[in-house]
Design a protein around this motif. Structure first.
Motif, short mmCIF file in Angstrom:
data_model
loop_
_atom_site.label_atom_id
_atom_site.label_comp_id
_atom_site.label_asym_id
_atom_site.label_seq_id
_atom_site.Cartn_x
_atom_site.Cartn_y
_atom_site.Cartn_z
N ARG A 1 1.04 -1.31 0.16
CA ARG A 1 -0.02 -0.06 0.17
C ARG A 1 1.25 1.39 -0.13
N GLN A 2 1.87 1.08 0.82
CA GLN A 2 2.81 2.51 0.86
C GLN A 2 3.49 2.76 -0.16
N SER A 3 4.02 1.57 -0.97
CA SER A 3 4.88 1.88 -2.23
C SER A 3 3.77 2.25 -3.35
N LEU A 4 2.62 2.11 -3.21
CA LEU A 4 1.52 2.61 -4.35
C LEU A 4 1.34 3.89 -4.22
N VAL A 5 1.18 4.42 -2.87
CA VAL A 5 1.19 5.82 -2.36
C VAL A 5 2.46 6.57 -2.90
N GLU A 6 3.46 5.96 -2.57
CA GLU A 6 4.82 6.75 -2.87
C GLU A 6 4.73 6.96 -4.63
N ARG A 7 4.28 5.91 -5.46
CA ARG A 7 4.39 5.96 -6.74
C ARG A 7 3.20 6.67 -7.36
N TYR A 8 1.96 6.74 -6.66
CA TYR A 8 0.74 7.42 -7.35
C TYR A 8 0.45 8.54 -6.55
N GLY A 9 0.72 8.81 -5.21
CA GLY A 9 0.11 9.55 -4.36
C GLY A 9 -1.21 9.12 -3.76
N GLU A 10 -1.34 9.80 -2.71
CA GLU A 10 -2.37 9.44 -1.82
C GLU A 10 -3.86 9.34 -2.50
N GLN A 11 -3.98 9.87 -3.68
CA GLN A 11 -5.31 9.65 -4.36
C GLN A 11 -5.48 8.00 -4.92
N ILE A 12 -4.52 7.37 -4.88
CA ILE A 12 -4.65 6.00 -5.09
C ILE A 12 -5.38 5.32 -4.11
N LEU A 13 -5.60 5.70 -2.73
CA LEU A 13 -6.24 5.04 -1.58
C LEU A 13 -7.80 5.64 -1.63
N TYR A 14 -8.67 4.83 -1.20
CA TYR A 14 -9.98 5.42 -0.93
C TYR A 14 -10.14 5.90 0.29
N ARG A 15 -9.16 5.56 1.24
CA ARG A 15 -9.34 6.09 2.35
C ARG A 15 -7.97 6.52 2.83
N PRO A 16 -7.45 7.88 2.17
CA PRO A 16 -6.19 8.45 2.54
C PRO A 16 -6.18 8.99 3.98
N ALA A 17 -4.92 9.05 4.36
CA ALA A 17 -4.93 9.77 5.81
C ALA A 17 -5.32 11.13 5.70
N MET A 18 -5.87 11.37 6.71
CA MET A 18 -6.52 13.01 7.00
C MET A 18 -5.31 13.86 7.36
N HIS A 19 -5.12 14.59 6.20
CA HIS A 19 -4.37 16.07 6.63
C HIS A 19 -4.68 17.19 5.92
N GLY A 20 -4.03 18.37 5.68
CA GLY A 20 -4.31 19.50 4.94
C GLY A 20 -4.69 18.95 3.40
N GLY A 21 -3.90 18.14 3.05
CA GLY A 21 -3.99 17.95 1.64
C GLY A 21 -5.03 17.08 1.09
N THR A 22 -5.70 16.33 2.09
CA THR A 22 -6.70 15.21 1.66
C THR A 22 -7.89 15.64 2.49
N TRP A 23 -7.83 16.97 3.24
CA TRP A 23 -9.34 17.20 3.85
C TRP A 23 -10.21 17.96 3.10
#
Length: 72
Positions: A50-72
């Motif tokens: 999961r983490q390698s996919l986030v590093e490659r494609y960004g958090e938009q690859i996850l249906y439930r990305p971590a909550m922070h300023g960029g995903t709020w």
């Protein structure tokens, strides 16, 4: 495997709006499913995959990305 089934439901298809890769038949989704399956079969930790996919494609690859300023 159970880990594969759970993981592909959490990964968003980047070419098919509002679908996870478990549901999608798009080329990228199929390639990602094959890659994830192979990694799980080799014993990779699902969280590391999961983490390698986030590093490659960004958090938009996850249906439930971590909550922070960029995903709020």
């Amino acid at each position: 495997t159970q880990a594969f089934q759970e993981l592909v439901k959490e990964i968003r298809c980047l070419t098919c709006p509002n679908q996870n890769i478990a549901e999608s038949q798009g080329g990228l989704a199929i390639a990602l499913k094959d890659e994830i399956y192979a990694q799980i079969e080799m014993g990779e930790d699902p969280e590391a995959i999961r983490q390698s996919l986030v590093e490659r494609y960004g958090e938009q690859i996850l249906y439930r990305p971590a909550m922070h300023g960029g995903t709020w």
